[in-house]
Every structure is written in structure tokens, then in C-alpha cells.
Scaffold this motif. Structure first.
Motif, PDB file in Angstrom:
ATOM      1  N   ARG A 122       0.845  -1.187   0.000  1.00 34.23           N
ATOM      2  CA  ARG A 122       0.000   0.000   0.000  1.00 34.23           C
ATOM      3  C   ARG A 122       0.887   1.245   0.000  1.00 34.23           C
ATOM      4  O   ARG A 122       2.091   1.169   0.291  1.00 34.23           O
ATOM      5  N   ASP A 123       0.296   2.372  -0.336  1.00 29.54           N
ATOM      6  CA  ASP A 123       1.002   3.664  -0.339  1.00 29.54           C
ATOM      7  C   ASP A 123       2.235   3.631  -1.238  1.00 29.54           C
ATOM      8  O   ASP A 123       3.286   4.188  -0.904  1.00 29.54           O
ATOM      9  N   GLN A 124       2.135   2.929  -2.365  1.00 26.63           N
ATOM     10  CA  GLN A 124       3.221   2.851  -3.343  1.00 26.63           C
ATOM     11  C   GLN A 124       4.503   2.265  -2.742  1.00 26.63           C
ATOM     12  O   GLN A 124       5.612   2.603  -3.149  1.00 26.63           O
ATOM     13  N   GLY A 125       4.341   1.390  -1.777  1.00 26.91           N
ATOM     14  CA  GLY A 125       5.491   0.746  -1.157  1.00 26.91           C
ATOM     15  C   GLY A 125       5.061  -0.541  -0.477  1.00 26.91           C
ATOM     16  O   GLY A 125       3.967  -1.072  -0.724  1.00 26.91           O
ATOM     17  N   MET A 126       5.919  -1.043   0.394  1.00 28.20           N
ATOM     18  CA  MET A 126       5.574  -2.263   1.126  1.00 28.20           C
ATOM     19  C   MET A 126       6.093  -2.156   2.552  1.00 28.20           C
ATOM     20  O   MET A 126       7.097  -1.495   2.826  1.00 28.20           O
ATOM     21  N   TYR A 127       5.380  -2.832   3.445  1.00 26.77           N
ATOM     22  CA  TYR A 127       5.742  -2.909   4.858  1.00 26.77           C
ATOM     23  C   TYR A 127       5.900  -4.392   5.203  1.00 26.77           C
ATOM     24  O   TYR A 127       5.001  -5.192   4.940  1.00 26.77           O
ATOM     25  N   THR A 156      10.809   0.146  -0.516  1.00 30.77           N
ATOM     26  CA  THR A 156      10.534   0.138  -1.953  1.00 30.77           C
ATOM     27  C   THR A 156      10.287  -1.291  -2.422  1.00 30.77           C
ATOM     28  O   THR A 156      11.026  -2.213  -2.058  1.00 30.77           O
ATOM     29  N   VAL A 157       9.246  -1.470  -3.224  1.00 27.11           N
ATOM     30  CA  VAL A 157       8.925  -2.804  -3.732  1.00 27.11           C
ATOM     31  C   VAL A 157       9.930  -3.170  -4.818  1.00 27.11           C
ATOM     32  O   VAL A 157      10.133  -2.399  -5.766  1.00 27.11           O
ATOM     33  N   PRO A 158      10.583  -4.325  -4.711  1.00 27.01           N
ATOM     34  CA  PRO A 158      11.522  -4.726  -5.765  1.00 27.01           C
ATOM     35  C   PRO A 158      10.787  -4.909  -7.091  1.00 27.01           C
ATOM     36  O   PRO A 158       9.686  -5.462  -7.126  1.00 27.01           O
ATOM     37  N   PRO A 159      11.355  -4.458  -8.176  1.00 26.00           N
ATOM     38  CA  PRO A 159      10.691  -4.624  -9.473  1.00 26.00           C
ATOM     39  C   PRO A 159      10.682  -6.082  -9.908  1.00 26.00           C
ATOM     40  O   PRO A 159      11.492  -6.883  -9.439  1.00 26.00           O
ATOM     41  N   PRO A 160       9.782  -6.458 -10.785  1.00 20.56           N
ATOM     42  CA  PRO A 160       9.758  -7.842 -11.281  1.00 20.56           C
ATOM     43  C   PRO A 160      11.079  -8.206 -11.954  1.00 20.56           C
ATOM     44  O   PRO A 160      11.691  -7.387 -12.645  1.00 20.56           O
ATOM     45  N   GLY A 161      11.517  -9.437 -11.730  1.00 19.37           N
ATOM     46  CA  GLY A 161      12.770  -9.902 -12.311  1.00 19.37           C
ATOM     47  C   GLY A 161      13.989  -9.602 -11.471  1.00 19.37           C
ATOM     48  O   GLY A 161      15.118  -9.877 -11.902  1.00 19.37           O
ATOM     49  N   SER A 162      13.805  -9.034 -10.275  1.00 19.97           N
ATOM     50  CA  SER A 162      14.954  -8.740  -9.415  1.00 19.97           C
ATOM     51  C   SER A 162      15.586 -10.033  -8.928  1.00 19.97           C
ATOM     52  O   SER A 162      14.906 -11.025  -8.665  1.00 19.97           O
ATOM     53  N   LYS A 163      16.916 -10.001  -8.794  1.00 15.22           N
ATOM     54  CA  LYS A 163      17.667 -11.156  -8.308  1.00 15.22           C
ATOM     55  C   LYS A 163      18.710 -10.682  -7.309  1.00 15.22           C
ATOM     56  O   LYS A 163      19.162  -9.534  -7.375  1.00 15.22           O
ATOM     57  N   PRO A 164      19.101 -11.546  -6.396  1.00 13.40           N
ATOM     58  CA  PRO A 164      20.157 -11.153  -5.446  1.00 13.40           C
ATOM     59  C   PRO A 164      21.481 -10.966  -6.158  1.00 13.40           C
ATOM     60  O   PRO A 164      21.853 -11.760  -7.026  1.00 13.40           O
ATOM     61  N   LYS A 165      22.184  -9.901  -5.818  1.00 17.02           N
ATOM     62  CA  LYS A 165      23.478  -9.617  -6.423  1.00 17.02           C
ATOM     63  C   LYS A 165      24.555 -10.311  -5.613  1.00 17.02           C
ATOM     64  O   LYS A 165      25.109  -9.761  -4.667  1.00 17.02           O
ATOM     65  N   LYS A 166      24.836 -11.546  -5.988  1.00 12.19           N
ATOM     66  CA  LYS A 166      25.776 -12.364  -5.224  1.00 12.19           C
ATOM     67  C   LYS A 166      27.184 -11.800  -5.280  1.00 12.19           C
ATOM     68  O   LYS A 166      27.902 -11.772  -4.291  1.00 12.19           O
ATOM     69  N   ALA A 167      27.590 -11.332  -6.457  1.00 14.28           N
ATOM     70  CA  ALA A 167      28.963 -10.851  -6.603  1.00 14.28           C
ATOM     71  C   ALA A 167      29.192  -9.580  -5.805  1.00 14.28           C
ATOM     72  O   ALA A 167      30.248  -9.369  -5.235  1.00 14.28           O
ATOM     73  N   GLU A 168      28.162  -8.696  -5.747  1.00 14.44           N
ATOM     74  CA  GLU A 168      28.336  -7.421  -5.074  1.00 14.44           C
ATOM     75  C   GLU A 168      28.036  -7.512  -3.588  1.00 14.44           C
ATOM     76  O   GLU A 168      28.749  -6.982  -2.764  1.00 14.44           O
ATOM     77  N   GLU A 169      26.941  -8.197  -3.233  1.00 13.23           N
ATOM     78  CA  GLU A 169      26.501  -8.219  -1.849  1.00 13.23           C
ATOM     79  C   GLU A 169      26.947  -9.458  -1.102  1.00 13.23           C
ATOM     80  O   GLU A 169      26.820  -9.536   0.108  1.00 13.23           O
TER      81      GLU A 169
END
Length: 325
Positions: A122-127, A156-169
Motif C-alpha cells: 500500500r502507499d506505493q510501497g511495502m511494509y 521500496t517494492v523490488p521490481p519484477p525480475g529482481s535477483k540477489p546480487k551475489k557478486a556485489e553483496e
């Protein structure tokens, strides 16, 4: 002409019931349109964004989605909790759930959320809120979706197709196999470095303890040897002094005897014979005499003997204590 005549014959009072029926139907239709379904909606990778519009406007209503999986601890209790929440006919919240074990794309999209968890869209985001496992879990979630969410930060809601950045994070892969292997390797490295650190710290400490023990033993042995050497030296000196005293006493006795005999012979020539006879007696008397050095030698010998006896008593006492220990 007949149609126009019929219209002209319609009185204004006859339109009032028709207007009331139309208004009632409109209110019923509007109420039905704003009422949320009383069943939990099952979402998939294909329907999640289409139905919820989580990242594309959220125009389909307020959604409370259960992120869980069949392999997640407490999954069944969470599903029953969502079914109980959806049965509330007065609620405007749309309750839905998605199986993360079967929908890998959504799991990758919300990889930062630890299931089981509730996400309120809700409210253009997520809780995000962790699903409780208490007797009053229903009241807790209901309080969260009806106002308690304001106490939490809006994400912020992750956009569709988001994946964990293993190399960076440095996060794990989606399927979890690489994640487990990576965690096991990291745990093994941590244990290895801990053991290596303990060894590096323990070796000098153990070496210092061993050196201290050996040094104390060597020092005690050296001290004992020095004491025994001093006692032996004193005993030798006492014996030498005693022997020297005996030799000196004999020489002095002979000299005194000769001097006395000579003096008597000069004073009484007639008694020279008696003097000659008395000379051996004087020599014997001189042999029997002992000077002051002889007394000192005997005292030194007694001191040495006393120290040896004290050393013997101390050694026997230590042996007894060691035997008792």
C-alpha cells in the motif's frame, strides 16, 4: 404517436419508486465492489504482479501477502492464520499467499525477506512484518494491517525480475544449494582460523611454563650443589686446621722442652743429668699441649657437623612431604 401518448400519460409520482430502486441497486453494487474476498488468493510467478500491481501503481487494492514455503518452519500455521483473517467480511484487505518453494522468481525478487513474513502492499510501497506464532497471532496481524504498519519504515517494492546480487553483496543463490555450501565453507574457515589462533597463542605460553619449571628445578639443584660444596670446603678447612694445630703443638712442645733443659743445665751443672732426663718429659708435655688454633679448629668442625645434620634433617623432611603428597 402511441409511444408519445404513453409517455405523456406517465405521471411524476410514478417515477419515484423507480428512482429508489435504482439508487438501492447502485449502492449494493458499489458495496460489493469495495468488499474484499473472504478466501485467501493463491498467487504464482505469473499472477503476482498482474494481480497485486505491487510495483506498478497498486490500483487493485491493499494486499497483505504471505511469503512462505512448504519447507519453511511454521508454514501450515501461517496458512491457517491467513485463512482466518480472510474470513472477516468487513475487512477491506485482500489476503493472499505464495509458495516460494514453487515460485523461484518471486523468491528471488523478495530475497531480502525472511519467510514466513507478511508484506503489506500500500502507499506505493511495502511494509514487512514477521509472522508471529502465538495464540493472539490473528489480532497481531490485524493490528498490523489496520494501522500498526505506520510504525514501520516503508520500503521500496523490488521490481519484477529482481535477483540477489551475489557478486556485489555476497548473498546466496536462489535455489539455496550454493548458499548452504557457502555458509558451510565460511563456518569451516572460521573454525580453522580460531584453532590456528589458539595454537599460535598456546605454543609460547606452554613453552614459557615448561621453561619456568625446568629453570626452577635447575636453580634448586645448583643451590644444593653450592651448599654442599661450601660444607665440604668448611670440613676440609677444619680438618686441615686441626692437623696443622697438632703439628704446631708438637713442635712447640719440643722447643720448650729443649729450652727448659738447657736453662736448667746452665743454672745447675750438676743437675744436667737430671735435666737431660727431664727433657724428654718436657717434650712429651709439649706434645700434649694444644695452642688456641686447635680450639678454633674443633669449633669449626662442630659447626660443619651441625650444618650437615641440619641439611640431613631438611632433606628427610622434604622426602616425607613428597611421600605424603
Amino acid at each position: 404517436m402511441e409511444r408519445s401518448a404513453a409517455v405523456t400519460r406517465c405521471r411524476p409520482g410514478q417515477l419515484l419508486p423507480l428512482l429508489m430502486v435504482a439508487l438501492l441497486a447502485a449502492s449494493l453494487l458499489s458495496g460489493a465492489a469495495g468488499q474484499a474476498p473472504t478466501e485467501v488468493i493463491e498467487l504464482t510467478d505469473a499472477t503476482f504482479e498482474h494481480d497485486t500491481q505491487a510495483a506498478t501503481g497498486q490500483t487493485t487494492g491493499v494486499w497483505c501477502v504471505l511469503l512462505s514455503g512448504r519447507s519453511t518452519d511454521g508454514h501450515r500455521d501461517a496458512v491457517r492464520l491467513w485463512e482466518a483473517l480472510a474470513e472477516d467480511e468487513q475487512s477491506e484487505i485482500i489476503y493472499a499467499s505464495i509458495d516460494l518453494d514453487a515460485n523461484k522468481k518471486t523468491k528471488a525478487r523478495f530475497h531480502a525477506v525472511q519467510p514466513p513474513a507478511a508484506i503489506l502492499l500500500r502507499d506505493q510501497g511495502m511494509y514487512v512484518y514477521d509472522v508471529p506464532n502465538d495464540e493472539d497471532s490473528k489480532d497481531i496481524i490485524f493490528g498490523f494491517v489496520t494501522g500498526g504498519y505506520t510504525m514501520l519504515p516503508r520500503q521500496t517494492v523490488p521490481p519484477p525480475g529482481s535477483k540477489p546480487k551475489k557478486a556485489e553483496e555476497g548473498s546466496c543463490s536462489v535455489d539455496g544449494a550454493d548458499c548452504k555450501k557457502e555458509k558451510d565453507d565460511e563456518a569451516w574457515r572460521d573454525r580453522f582460523y580460531q584453532v590456528l589462533t589458539l595454537v599460535v597463542l598456546a605454543v609460547p605460553l606452554v613453552g614459557a611454563i615448561i621453561f619456568t619449571i625446568l629453570y626452577k628445578r635447575w636453580e634448586a639443584a645448583a643451590k644444593k650443589q653450592r651448599r654442599e660444596a661450601r660444607l665440604a670446603q668448611k670440613a676440609f678447612e677444619a680438618a686441615a686446621a686441626k692437623e696443622a694445630a697438632k703439628d704446631g703443638g708438637k713442635a712447640e712442645g719440643k722447643a720448650e722442652g729443649k729450652a727448659e733443659g738447657k736453662a736448667e743445665a746452665e743454672a745447675d751443672p750438676e743437675g744436667s743429668k737430671d735435666g737431660d732426663a727431664a727433657a724428654p718429659a718436657a717434650e712429651k708435655t709439649g706434645d700434649a699441649k694444644t695452642p688456641g688454633d686447635g680450639g678454633k679448629a674443633e669449633a669449626a668442625a662442630k659447626d660443619v657437623q651441625a650444618e650437615q645434620e641440619a641439611l640431613g634433617r631438611s632433606t628427610s623432611a622434604k622426602k616425607k612431604r613428597m611421600g605424603k603428597a
